[in-house]
Design a protein around this motif. Structure first.
Motif, PDB file in Angstrom:
ATOM      1  N   ALA A   1     -16.871 -18.082  17.774  1.00 55.29           N
ATOM      2  CA  ALA A   1     -15.576 -17.451  17.520  1.00 55.29           C
ATOM      3  C   ALA A   1     -14.485 -18.480  17.744  1.00 55.29           C
ATOM      4  CB  ALA A   1     -15.376 -16.245  18.428  1.00 55.29           C
ATOM      5  N   SER A   2     -13.309 -18.243  17.153  1.00 55.48           N
ATOM      6  CA  SER A   2     -12.215 -19.214  17.255  1.00 55.48           C
ATOM      7  C   SER A   2     -11.039 -18.704  18.076  1.00 55.48           C
ATOM      8  CB  SER A   2     -11.731 -19.614  15.851  1.00 55.48           C
ATOM      9  OG  SER A   2     -11.329 -18.476  15.128  1.00 55.48           O
ATOM     10  N   ILE A   3     -10.897 -17.379  18.248  1.00 56.03           N
ATOM     11  CA  ILE A   3      -9.863 -16.812  19.118  1.00 56.03           C
ATOM     12  C   ILE A   3     -10.577 -15.941  20.141  1.00 56.03           C
ATOM     13  CG2 ILE A   3      -7.763 -15.449  19.283  1.00 56.03           C
ATOM     14  CD1 ILE A   3      -7.153 -16.080  16.409  1.00 56.03           C
ATOM     15  N   ILE A   4     -10.558 -16.401  21.393  1.00 57.89           N
ATOM     16  CA  ILE A   4     -11.393 -15.772  22.416  1.00 57.89           C
ATOM     17  C   ILE A   4     -10.574 -15.557  23.680  1.00 57.89           C
ATOM     18  CG2 ILE A   4     -13.543 -15.965  23.728  1.00 57.89           C
ATOM     19  CD1 ILE A   4     -14.321 -18.221  21.697  1.00 57.89           C
ATOM     20  N   SER A   5     -10.622 -14.359  24.241  1.00 55.55           N
ATOM     21  CA  SER A   5     -10.067 -14.100  25.577  1.00 55.55           C
ATOM     22  C   SER A   5     -11.190 -13.607  26.477  1.00 55.55           C
ATOM     23  CB  SER A   5      -8.923 -13.083  25.523  1.00 55.55           C
ATOM     24  OG  SER A   5      -9.335 -11.865  24.956  1.00 55.55           O
ATOM     25  N   VAL A   6     -11.198 -14.119  27.702  1.00 57.22           N
ATOM     26  CA  VAL A   6     -12.252 -13.813  28.670  1.00 57.22           C
ATOM     27  C   VAL A   6     -11.597 -13.417  29.978  1.00 57.22           C
ATOM     28  CG1 VAL A   6     -14.301 -14.668  29.859  1.00 57.22           C
ATOM     29  CG2 VAL A   6     -13.703 -15.578  27.613  1.00 57.22           C
ATOM     30  N   GLY A   7     -12.098 -12.340  30.599  1.00 54.28           N
ATOM     31  CA  GLY A   7     -11.540 -11.953  31.884  1.00 54.28           C
ATOM     32  C   GLY A   7     -12.208 -10.723  32.438  1.00 54.28           C
ATOM     33  N   LEU A   8     -11.625 -10.199  33.517  1.00 60.85           N
ATOM     34  CA  LEU A   8     -12.166  -9.019  34.184  1.00 60.85           C
ATOM     35  C   LEU A   8     -11.727  -7.762  33.450  1.00 60.85           C
ATOM     36  CD1 LEU A   8     -11.338 -10.106  37.834  1.00 60.85           C
ATOM     37  CD2 LEU A   8     -13.578 -10.188  36.727  1.00 60.85           C
ATOM     38  N   PRO A   9     -12.646  -6.826  33.206  1.00 57.96           N
ATOM     39  CA  PRO A   9     -12.272  -5.606  32.496  1.00 57.96           C
ATOM     40  C   PRO A   9     -11.544  -4.624  33.408  1.00 57.96           C
ATOM     41  CG  PRO A   9     -14.578  -5.510  33.102  1.00 57.96           C
ATOM     42  CD  PRO A   9     -14.084  -6.884  33.517  1.00 57.96           C
ATOM     43  N   TYR A  10     -10.743  -3.769  32.799  1.00 60.71           N
ATOM     44  CA  TYR A  10     -10.139  -2.642  33.500  1.00 60.71           C
ATOM     45  C   TYR A  10     -10.134  -1.471  32.541  1.00 60.71           C
ATOM     46  CZ  TYR A  10      -6.038  -4.348  30.919  1.00 60.71           C
ATOM     47  OH  TYR A  10      -5.185  -4.788  29.939  1.00 60.71           O
ATOM     48  N   GLU A  11     -10.067  -0.271  33.084  1.00 63.72           N
ATOM     49  CA  GLU A  11     -10.191   0.932  32.253  1.00 63.72           C
ATOM     50  C   GLU A  11      -8.849   1.630  32.113  1.00 63.72           C
ATOM     51  OE1 GLU A  11     -13.592   4.193  32.026  1.00 63.72           O
ATOM     52  OE2 GLU A  11     -12.267   4.574  33.729  1.00 63.72           O
ATOM     53  N   PHE A  12      -8.476   1.895  30.866  1.00 63.02           N
ATOM     54  CA  PHE A  12      -7.320   2.737  30.565  1.00 63.02           C
ATOM     55  C   PHE A  12      -7.779   4.190  30.596  1.00 63.02           C
ATOM     56  CE2 PHE A  12      -5.436   5.206  27.022  1.00 63.02           C
ATOM     57  CZ  PHE A  12      -4.136   5.316  27.481  1.00 63.02           C
ATOM     58  N   GLU A  13      -7.001   5.027  31.308  1.00 66.46           N
ATOM     59  CA  GLU A  13      -7.355   6.444  31.401  1.00 66.46           C
ATOM     60  C   GLU A  13      -6.108   7.292  31.196  1.00 66.46           C
ATOM     61  OE1 GLU A  13      -9.864   9.522  34.300  1.00 66.46           O
ATOM     62  OE2 GLU A  13      -9.337   7.505  35.002  1.00 66.46           O
ATOM     63  N   PHE A  14      -6.285   8.315  30.353  1.00 65.03           N
ATOM     64  CA  PHE A  14      -5.179   9.182  29.937  1.00 65.03           C
ATOM     65  C   PHE A  14      -5.702  10.615  29.968  1.00 65.03           C
ATOM     66  CE2 PHE A  14      -3.528  11.740  26.475  1.00 65.03           C
ATOM     67  CZ  PHE A  14      -2.183  11.469  26.380  1.00 65.03           C
ATOM     68  N   LYS A  15      -5.022  11.475  30.721  1.00 65.04           N
ATOM     69  CA  LYS A  15      -5.446  12.877  30.769  1.00 65.04           C
ATOM     70  C   LYS A  15      -4.219  13.766  30.807  1.00 65.04           C
ATOM     71  CE  LYS A  15      -8.560  16.067  33.165  1.00 65.04           C
ATOM     72  NZ  LYS A  15      -9.496  16.257  34.303  1.00 65.04           N
ATOM     73  N   THR A  16      -4.198  14.749  29.935  1.00 69.03           N
ATOM     74  CA  THR A  16      -3.071  15.673  29.892  1.00 69.03           C
ATOM     75  C   THR A  16      -3.148  16.645  31.062  1.00 69.03           C
ATOM     76  OG1 THR A  16      -4.207  17.308  28.522  1.00 69.03           O
ATOM     77  CG2 THR A  16      -3.020  15.552  27.377  1.00 69.03           C
TER      78      THR A  16
ATOM     79  N   ASP B   1      -4.295 -10.876  19.100  1.00 66.60           N
ATOM     80  CA  ASP B   1      -3.001 -11.439  19.499  1.00 66.60           C
ATOM     81  C   ASP B   1      -2.827 -11.515  21.005  1.00 66.60           C
ATOM     82  OD1 ASP B   1      -1.965 -12.111  17.120  1.00 66.60           O
ATOM     83  OD2 ASP B   1      -0.617 -10.420  16.916  1.00 66.60           O
ATOM     84  N   SER B   2      -3.178 -10.438  21.685  1.00 66.45           N
ATOM     85  CA  SER B   2      -2.861 -10.352  23.102  1.00 66.45           C
ATOM     86  C   SER B   2      -4.120 -10.369  23.939  1.00 66.45           C
ATOM     87  CB  SER B   2      -2.053  -9.080  23.382  1.00 66.45           C
ATOM     88  OG  SER B   2      -1.567  -9.079  24.694  1.00 66.45           O
ATOM     89  N   ILE B   3      -3.912 -10.162  25.248  1.00 65.07           N
ATOM     90  CA  ILE B   3      -5.000 -10.181  26.211  1.00 65.07           C
ATOM     91  C   ILE B   3      -5.034  -8.838  26.922  1.00 65.07           C
ATOM     92  CG2 ILE B   3      -5.804 -11.235  28.363  1.00 65.07           C
ATOM     93  CD1 ILE B   3      -4.570 -13.851  27.413  1.00 65.07           C
ATOM     94  N   PHE B   4      -6.200  -8.206  26.940  1.00 62.81           N
ATOM     95  CA  PHE B   4      -6.388  -6.932  27.633  1.00 62.81           C
ATOM     96  C   PHE B   4      -7.486  -7.065  28.683  1.00 62.81           C
ATOM     97  CE2 PHE B   4      -4.307  -5.824  23.702  1.00 62.81           C
ATOM     98  CZ  PHE B   4      -3.336  -4.925  24.119  1.00 62.81           C
ATOM     99  N   LEU B   5      -7.419  -8.165  29.420  1.00 59.88           N
ATOM    100  CA  LEU B   5      -8.340  -8.461  30.512  1.00 59.88           C
ATOM    101  C   LEU B   5      -7.550  -9.086  31.644  1.00 59.88           C
ATOM    102  CD1 LEU B   5     -11.049 -10.074  28.240  1.00 59.88           C
ATOM    103  CD2 LEU B   5     -11.387  -7.949  29.510  1.00 59.88           C
ATOM    104  N   ASP B   6      -8.049  -8.980  32.871  1.00 61.78           N
ATOM    105  CA  ASP B   6      -7.344  -9.535  34.019  1.00 61.78           C
ATOM    106  C   ASP B   6      -7.952 -10.866  34.445  1.00 61.78           C
ATOM    107  OD1 ASP B   6      -5.647  -7.413  34.053  1.00 61.78           O
ATOM    108  OD2 ASP B   6      -6.616  -6.365  35.706  1.00 61.78           O
TER     109      ASP B   6
END
Length: 685
Positions: A572-587, A519-524
Motif C-alpha cells: 500500500a502507498s498511504i498507510i496509517s498505523v496505531g492503536l484502535p479505539y471504538e466509536f459508540e453512539f446510543k440514543t 486522508d485522516s487518521i482514526f488511530l491513536d
C-alpha cells in the motif's frame, strides 16, 4: 410508530434524564457518545485519531503542555517537565540542524533549563505578550521565556527595575547674587522611547536666593551625564520634601528660571512588591501587566504602570498611569486563582467571581479601580478558557464547569453550569486540565483525574452545549490547543503501558476535515506513511508488543508490532498505523406519547450518514452485531466516502428502553446526521 432524531446537540446526558422526554434537551440528547463529538449543526462524527509526536524526556515523571503563540502562524507547544522545557512545532520536536553553529547541539532536541520541579508544574500560570511568555509559581520569582529565534530560547528571572537607568553625575549651579539664600534640591529621571521613566537620580543640593528675590538673569542650571536609551529627561525640585515636576529636557541640561513646581506630578518612587513575595497569577489588561496572589497577600492585585511590563513605581500623589495595588475585601481570605481580561478585569478567586475596573471604565491608579462581586461559586487552579465573550472555568471542587459573561441588562457577569445535564461524566472525577479548540468545531477538551477525556461542543449564542467522552489505551494527563494552519489543534500527553513499561507520549489530534478514507487518521499514537507502495513498515518501536490497526489505502488490517515492525497483507502507498479505539453512539430510550413503561420492539433503523464509510454496526439487545451492507461503489473503491440513508434490519427483543445503538471499531470515518426507527409498542391494555 416511526420516530426520527435529526439533531444530537444535547450530547451525552445523565441517567436521571432518561425519563424526561418532555425536555428539549432530551430530544437532541444521547445515552452514549464515546470517541465521537457533536457538530454545531447537530450531526455526530467519530473523533480523529492521535498522531505520535514523541516520547517525553522522562517518561517515568509527569509533565505538562503549555501553549506558545506569537501569532496564528508562529505557534509552539512547550513540553514542561522536571526543570526543563522542550519545544514542539507542527507535530514534531524542534531539533538543532546539522549545520548549527554549536557542534555539540547538532541533532539534539532544543531545550532550556527551568526552576520548576515535577510537583510544581500543575500550579504554573502564564500569560504571553509577543515573543515573551511570563510564568508564575508561588515558590519562585517570575520568569520570562523568550523566543529569540526558532532554535534560540532563553529563560530569565524578571528584573523589576525600569529598563532605563537613571542619569548619573547630577550637578546644579546657581547663577545670581549670594544674599538671602537657602538650600535647593533637584533630581533627574530619564525617559526612553516607550515612555518608561527611570528611578530617581541622586539628589543634588545647591545654595541660591529665595524665589521671591530672584531677578532677571538669575537661574539654576542643572546638568547630568547622558543615560543610555534616553530620549528625554524629567527634572524635579523639592518642595517641603516632595520632588515636584518643573520641566523636561531633550539635552543633558536644564535651566530653572523660577519655575513653579507641579505638585500633581511628582518624581517616581521605586517599588518592587515581589521581594521574596512571589505571585501566583499573571495576565495583561489595558496596557498593563497584572500579577496577583502572593504568599503574603493572596487577595491582592498588583499592576505595572501603563505601557510597561515590569515597572511598578508610583508617585505621590498618584497619577493615572502609576502602578496599582488593590486588595479584594472578602469575609474570609480566599486566594486569587485567575485574572481574565475582558471588558473589565475579571478576577476568579477560590470562592467568588469579581469584576474590577474604574467607575468610568478606565483602569487607572487615580481614581483607583473598584472591585465588585458577581457570584459566589469559586474556581479551581485549572486555567480558564475564553469562547467569544464568555469565560469557561472549573468550579472550586473540580467537577463542575461553568460559563461567565457580561449581561448588559444587569451590568454584571453571570453564567450557567455546563455540566448539569452530563454530571455522570464527572462523578468522582475532577477536571485537571482544559483547552479550547475554537476552529473548526468549537470543542472544549477537559482532561479528567481518572485519565479519561471529556469534550464539550460549545456555542453560547446558539444555545449549544453537548458533551462527549473519549477513551484511549492509556490515560490522558495534559492538553493544550494551538492554531496550526486553519485549525486549532489539540495536543495531549498520554500515559501508556508499552511492553510492560510506563511511557508518556505527546500526541497530536489529526484533522477531521477529510475527503476520502485515507486522508485522516482514526488511530491513536499513530504514524502515517505516504510514498511508494510497501508491505513492511518499520519505526513502530513506540508501540512494541501492541495490537495495532492499519488503514492501508482505505482497507483495514490488524497486526502485532514486533521488533518495531509489521508486515501488511498487501502493498500500500498511504498507510496509517496505531492503536484502535471504538466509536459508540446510543440514543436515549425511544418514546412516543404515554409509552413509558411499555415494552417496545425496534424492527428497522435508517441511519443517515455523511461522508462516511459504511462499515459500522447496529447492536441488537442480544448483542448480535449486524453489519450494514456495503455498496458496490465502495467495495470497488475502499477510499470512497458516501452520503446516504443506510437502512438496516435490527434483530432485537421486546424491552422497555429501546434505542438505536451503533458502534464503529475500524479506523474509518463515520458521521451521523439522523437516525430513524420503526418501533412496535405493546398494547397498554
Amino acid at each position: 410508530m416511526r420516530v426520527t432524531q435529526n439533531s444530537f446537540t444535547g450530547g451525552e446526558l445523565s441517567t436521571p434524564l432518561n425519563a424526561r422526554n418532555d425536555l428539549a434537551k432530551y430530544q437532541a440528547g444521547l445515552k452514549i457518545l464515546k470517541n465521537g463529538f457533536v457538530h454545531q449543526e447537530g450531526a455526530v462524527s467519530n473523533r480523529a485519531g492521535l498522531e505520535f509526536v514523541g516520547e517525553t524526556k522522562e517518561s517515568q515523571k509527569q509533565s505538562r503542555l503549555i501553549p506558545f503563540s506569537f501569532n496564528t502562524e508562529q505557534t509552539y507547544v512547550i513540553e514542561a517537565g522536571d526543570k526543563y522545557f522542550r519545544f514542539i512545532k507542527d507535530g514534531g520536536y524542534i531539533v538543532y540542524p546539522d549545520d548549527y553553529e554549536d557542534e555539540i547541539l547538532r541533532g539534539k532536541i532544543v531545550e532550556v533549563e527551568t526552576p520548576y520541579t515535577t510537583d510544581e508544574l500543575p500550579l504554573l500560570k502564564y500569560a504571553q505578550n509577543a515573543d515573551v511568555l511570563t510564568i508564575c509559581h508561588p515558590n519562585h520569582p517570575q520568569i520570562e521565556l523568550s523566543r529569540n529565534s526558532h532554535y534560540d530560547w532563553s529563560v530569565e528571572t524578571i528584573d523589576f527595575t525600569p529598563k532605563i537607568k537613571a542619569p548619573a553625575n547630577i550637578k546644579a549651579v546657581w547663577t545670581g547674587k549670594s544674599e538671602n539664600t537657602r538650600k535647593y534640591q533637584y533630581l533627574v529621571t530619564a525617559v526612553n522611547d516607550n515612555d518608561e521613566e527611570s528611578v530617581r537620580s541622586s539628589v543634588v543640593e545647591v545654595t541660591g536666593r529665595y524665589e521671591g528675590y530672584w531677578a532677571v538673569g538669575e537661574y539654576m542650571t542643572i546638568s547630568w551625564d547622558a543615560a543610555d536609551g534616553a530620549v528625554e529627561y524629567n527634572i524635579y525640585r523639592s518642595v517641603n520634601g516632595i520632588f515636584a515636576y518643573i520641566g523636561t529636557s531633550t539635552t543633558t541640561s536644564f535651566t530653572d528660571e523660577k519655575i513653579e513646581p507641579d505638585l500633581s506630578a511628582t518624581a517616581p518612587i521605586e517599588k518592587n512588591p515581589f521581594e521574596n513575595n512571589y505571585p501566583s497569577v499573571v495576565n495583561y489588561f489595558q496596557q498593563r501587566k497584572i500579577y496577583a496572589n502572593t504568599k503574603q497577600n493572596p487577595q491582592t492585585i498588583y499592576t505595572s504602570q501603563t505601557g510597561t511590563s515590569d515597572n511598578f513605581n508610583v508617585s505621590r500623589p498618584l497619577v493615572a498611569s502609576d502602578a496599582i495595588t488593590l486588595t479584594i475585601s472578602e469575609r474570609e481570605v480566599n486566594e486569587i486563582r485567575h485574572i481574565v481580561a475582558m471588558n473589565d478585569l475579571v478576577v476568579l478567586t477560590s470562592s467568588a467571581e469579581w469584576k474590577v475596573n474604574g467607575t468610568d471604565g478606565a483602569f487607572s491608579a487615580s481614581p483607583a479601580p473598584v472591585a465588585k462581586p458577581q457570584s459566589y461559586y469559586g474556581c479551581s487552579h485549572v486555567m480558564p478558557v475564553v469562547s467569544g465573550n464568555m469565560i469557561l472555568f472549573v468550579q472550586a471542587g473540580g467537577s463542575v464547569l461553568r460559563d461567565l459573561g457580561y449581561t448588559y441588562v444587569s451590568d454584571s457577569y453571570d453564567g450557567d453550569e455546563l455540566t448539569i445535564f452530563a454530571n455522570h461524566l464527572f462523578k468522582g472525577r475532577q477536571i485537571i486540565d482544559m483547552a479550547y479548540a475554537k476552529e473548526p468545531f468549537r470543542i472544549v477538551w477537559c482532561v479528567l483525574s481518572d485519565g479519561k477525556l471529556a469534550g464539550l461542543t460549545y456555542n453560547r449564542k446558539q444555545e449549544i452545549s453537548g458533551w462527549h467522552r473519549h477513551e484511549t489505551d492509556g490515560n490522558f494527563e495534559s492538553v493544550v490547543c494551538i492554531r496550526e494552519g486553519f485549525e486549532d489543534v489539540a495536543y495531549f500527553i498520554v500515559r501508556r503501558i508499552i511492553n510492560g513499561e510506563v511511557k508518556r507520549y505527546v500526541e497530536r489530534m489529526a484533522t477531521r476535515i477529510i475527503n476520502n478514507a485515507t486522508d485522516s487518521i482514526f488511530l491513536d499514537s499513530a504514524l502515517k506513511y505516504e510514498g511508494a507502495p510497501v508491505d513492511v513498515l518499520h519505526g513502530l518501536e513506540h508501540l512494541e508488543g501492541k495490537e495495532v490497526y492499519v488503514n492501508a489505502d482505505g482497507g483495514v488490517e490488524w497486526h502485532t508490532v514486533k521488533d518495531g515492525s509489521i508486515t501488511l497483507h498487501n502493498e500500500a502507498s498511504i498507510i496509517s498505523v496505531g492503536l484502535p479505539y471504538e466509536f459508540e453512539f446510543k440514543t436515549l430510550s425511544i418514546e412516543g406519547e404515554n409509552t413509558h413503561g411499555l415494552k417496545k420492539l425496534v424492527n428497522r433503523a435508517s441511519v443517515k450518514i455523511n461522508e462516511s464509510r459504511e462499515d459500522f454496526f447496529i447492536v441488537g439487545s442480544n448483542l448480535i452485531e449486524v453489519q450494514n451492507e456495503r455498496s458496490i461503489e465502495s467495495i470497488n473503491d475502499p477510499s470512497l466516502l458516501v452520503s446516504k440513508d443506510a437502512d438496516v434490519t435490527i434483530y432485537s427483543d421486546w424491552q422497555e428502553e429501546a434505542a438505536i445503538h451503533i458502534k464503529q471499531k475500524y479506523p474509518l470515518p463515520i458521521s451521523i446526521l439522523s437516525v430513524s426507527a420503526v418501533v412496535d409498542v405493546e398494547n397498554a391494555a
